[in-house]
Scaffold this motif. Sequence first.
Motif, PDB file in Angstrom:
ATOM      1  N   PRO B  94      13.170  73.622  19.212  1.00 54.78           N
ATOM      2  CA  PRO B  94      13.568  72.242  19.491  1.00 54.78           C
ATOM      3  C   PRO B  94      13.451  71.326  18.266  1.00 54.78           C
ATOM      4  O   PRO B  94      14.324  70.514  18.014  1.00 54.78           O
ATOM      5  CB  PRO B  94      12.602  71.812  20.596  1.00 54.78           C
ATOM      6  CG  PRO B  94      12.202  73.072  21.276  1.00 54.78           C
ATOM      7  CD  PRO B  94      12.236  74.143  20.227  1.00 54.78           C
ATOM      8  N   GLY B 114      22.030  80.102  18.958  1.00 54.69           N
ATOM      9  CA  GLY B 114      22.047  80.426  20.388  1.00 54.69           C
ATOM     10  C   GLY B 114      21.081  79.611  21.232  1.00 54.69           C
ATOM     11  O   GLY B 114      21.491  78.968  22.207  1.00 54.69           O
ATOM     12  N   PRO B 115      19.783  79.566  20.879  1.00 47.67           N
ATOM     13  CA  PRO B 115      18.820  78.867  21.735  1.00 47.67           C
ATOM     14  C   PRO B 115      18.960  77.343  21.739  1.00 47.67           C
ATOM     15  O   PRO B 115      18.294  76.676  22.513  1.00 47.67           O
ATOM     16  CB  PRO B 115      17.460  79.271  21.144  1.00 47.67           C
ATOM     17  CG  PRO B 115      17.727  80.451  20.280  1.00 47.67           C
ATOM     18  CD  PRO B 115      19.131  80.313  19.800  1.00 47.67           C
ATOM     19  N   GLN B 116      19.788  76.787  20.874  1.00 45.63           N
ATOM     20  CA  GLN B 116      19.992  75.335  20.850  1.00 45.63           C
ATOM     21  C   GLN B 116      21.483  75.018  20.895  1.00 45.63           C
ATOM     22  O   GLN B 116      21.926  73.989  20.386  1.00 45.63           O
ATOM     23  CB  GLN B 116      19.374  74.739  19.564  1.00 45.63           C
ATOM     24  CG  GLN B 116      17.870  74.900  19.443  1.00 45.63           C
ATOM     25  CD  GLN B 116      17.107  74.018  20.416  1.00 45.63           C
ATOM     26  OE1 GLN B 116      17.505  72.896  20.697  1.00 45.63           O
ATOM     27  NE2 GLN B 116      16.008  74.521  20.959  1.00 45.63           N
ATOM     28  N   SER B 117      22.259  75.904  21.515  1.00 45.56           N
ATOM     29  CA  SER B 117      23.709  75.811  21.352  1.00 45.56           C
ATOM     30  C   SER B 117      24.339  74.614  22.053  1.00 45.56           C
ATOM     31  O   SER B 117      25.356  74.110  21.616  1.00 45.56           O
ATOM     32  CB  SER B 117      24.377  77.105  21.829  1.00 45.56           C
ATOM     33  OG  SER B 117      24.107  77.324  23.194  1.00 45.56           O
ATOM     34  N   LYS B 549       5.004  90.673  28.607  1.00 49.88           N
ATOM     35  CA  LYS B 549       6.111  90.457  29.538  1.00 49.88           C
ATOM     36  C   LYS B 549       6.887  91.731  29.852  1.00 49.88           C
ATOM     37  O   LYS B 549       7.706  91.747  30.764  1.00 49.88           O
ATOM     38  CB  LYS B 549       7.031  89.347  29.031  1.00 49.88           C
ATOM     39  CG  LYS B 549       7.865  89.653  27.821  1.00 49.88           C
ATOM     40  CD  LYS B 549       8.831  88.472  27.598  1.00 49.88           C
ATOM     41  CE  LYS B 549       9.664  88.680  26.356  1.00 49.88           C
ATOM     42  NZ  LYS B 549      10.581  87.588  26.111  1.00 49.88           N
TER      43      LYS B 549
END
Lengths: 310, 553
Positions: B94, B114-117, B549
Amino acid sequence: MKISFLFPGQGSQKPGMLTDLPAGDPVHKVIASANETLNESVYKHHSKEALYSTKSVQISMLTAGVGAFKSFEAAGVNPDFVAGHSVGAFGAAVAAGVIDYRDALKAVRFRGELMERIYPRGYGMGVVLGMDENMLKSIVRQYYEETNPVFISNKNAPDQITLSGALPGIQRILDVARQNGARCASFLNVSTPSHCPLLSSVSEELFEMLRDIPFYRPLIPYAGNRGARLLFDPVDIRQDLAESVSSAVQWHDASTILYENGTRLFIEMPSGNVLSRLAAKAFPEARVISVAENGFDDCVFIARRERLKS
Amino acid sequence: METMEQAVHQKRSWTTRLDAKKKRIDSVKGLVNGRVIPTDRIVEVMEKLIRPGDRVVLEGNNQKQASFLSGALAQTNPKNLFDLHMIMSSISRPEHLDLFERGIANKVDFAYAGPQSLRIAQMLEDGKLTMGEIHTYVELYGRLFVDLIPSVALVAADKADRQGNLYTGPNTEETPTLVEAAAFRDGIVIAQVNELADELPRVDIPGSWIDYIVVADEPYELEPLFTRDPRHITDIQILQAMMVIRGIYEKHEVQSLNHGIGYNTAAIELLLPTYGESLGLKGKICKHWALNPHPTLIPAIESGWVDSVHCFGGEVGMEKYVASRRDVFFTGRDGSLRSNRTLCQMAGQYAVDLFIGSTLQMDQDGNSSTVTRGRLAGYGGAPNMGHNPGGRRHSTPAWLNMMSSNDSLARGKKLVVQVVETFQAGNKPVFVESLDAIDVKKDTGLATAPVMIYGDDVTHIVTEEGIAYLYKTDSMEKRREAVAAVAGVTPVGLGHISKKTESLRREGLIALPEDLNIRRTDAKRSLLAAKSVEEIVQWSDGLYEPPAKFRSW
């Protein structure tokens, strides 16, 4: 790790919802101030019969959302971001400290009245599942008729999009969508064609009304319905609250913005789990819970634990 | 003559960059201890070492993130620090975009977002940032030495000593490249480290390339991006994997390769020791890899299929396993993996026989893209590896096998394989008449449409229907027929006349599973060498330590 509170809109109401709110002072205070502001018992609005009225639904949804938010606040759980779907945005604005609950209550009551007055019959909404926006857009473009207007309205998920407008127009699009591979296309049990230009007069009147109530700088960012941006300016938030009722709610994008800004725990305010279902599907890496499904105490426990991690 | 030379000499200093650097270094003398910046003074020091308008390369690749430095940069005062031009291979945290929201930076050149597209697309639309270009990795690294030379490099490492020597452990990734571009043009290099040590296990980057080190308040962020849980592999993916092994790897004798990160390529890795073995292919195919340490490759390594693996980066949980398999992986004297994203991308582009990956959309000509309208995601490693480097000279059986003419100057070709199912989740067709990338170009004003892999580079397409051997087609029309023949009931596939299937099969332009002696009913999960993460751990003798995970037991 950031936390977002999600405030659901119309469709998530259920009879008796205000008696299911977390026990304790914060909710008592909210209910008392509702009764005082409305000059009647707010409980009148959450009965099965009352919830046929848009106005009662909006009053109940706002009160439930704010009641739960105040309870979280009292338990020391504060969100980093808020967003609300349609009328839920008013609850989000209260949580962000932008407007007072009493003013929000007057605003949603007025909003509900305006919505009830316009288009008493022959209009509504539909939903198409399993078809992307571009394809649905091209169908609407192709089959649009002036006499039975229909619009693409809310984008709740990439493959869950609503239509608003005249019933025969919606029917036609639903049929064509089904023929073109949509998994499911059906009417929603709603009599107002919300979130499309047919309601622009409601937005205008609401905007005038909202000008008379004080708006404060948000304490935390609020994700807007229309542009799916984080809003920091009270003027922008007022405009979003007024215009949302006649514009498509970009819910998928608004929640994506919360995720991209670092939200890894979403908590849906009561009542219902529509928004948490959508978030769980859209963001498999995030933790998604709702007061309705997990219970208030578990939500507080999980939020505190996640806070400790960061 | 003499006077003219003198005049020229007086006019120009040839050390302006070095002089400027010295000034900046002098400005923080009172704040630092030698090369060490105290953790709690990083923001203050950054405001002095970095100047408005600087080109700042910030290490954020798709695994390792200089998260302490990016967080500190986002806390600087936009009154002191503004108009920065950020260069980042990956925009993923972020605060990477908070820099633009707060007015600290205004321009960006990147490869992947990608993660902030969505945020980056919105900020571009709102005029909050100016776009440079969306690059492939190798291009971005290349430009660091040409016209995007950084003034400052902010990077991450595991450990440093007081001389500034850095130890990166298995996650060397792109750190040496970023540092080199700044260090040798009088830029300033700041490295965040997890710990300051008296002695390093090995030196990955020499201290004379580093100006400052700072101990981060918490270890840099590292994500296990290349771990695929075999439990999610479907029968269709197994069928496709069988087709790939028979109809491509065996047919063309593919010895060196790169795999994407999808479940379909994980299925191939897990079928080598079972299905591949049954075909007698061990030692004939899949010997040399340009690949991250995929846990799903463990059964093939343990069964003796793999001679060598060079890695772009590390993978969380694979450290001990890799260190215990020195014959296969590149490792340092300390025993741990040495990765290098730049070199591995280059190896994957120029030196391997084959790239195979997946995509979200493909058009009738075989162009593919992973962008969605309203998003600006950029690319991963696919565009470098998924293209045929026309200047290649060395030959291998697979490369020569792609020659489709008898011309005396005929060349071979890299195999570029796209493996997709005809529909993605949510009933979205993969084969489409027009790529979303074209809309994204229009919406955002990019100079070119963000196509991930160009159709003319694609040699094979594999779907659940069969394989299209595009490299054999001699006309655009044939090429489109072959694509349509494997495109199922998508808009592209519906244009296909089933009569043509027979002639395409006869010409060898497509192959159905039965043409490869594969029975659809044989494609079962029981063929997987490991059906769960737990079984991968067993294959590894307990050396693979999956992150929480991925633990279901």
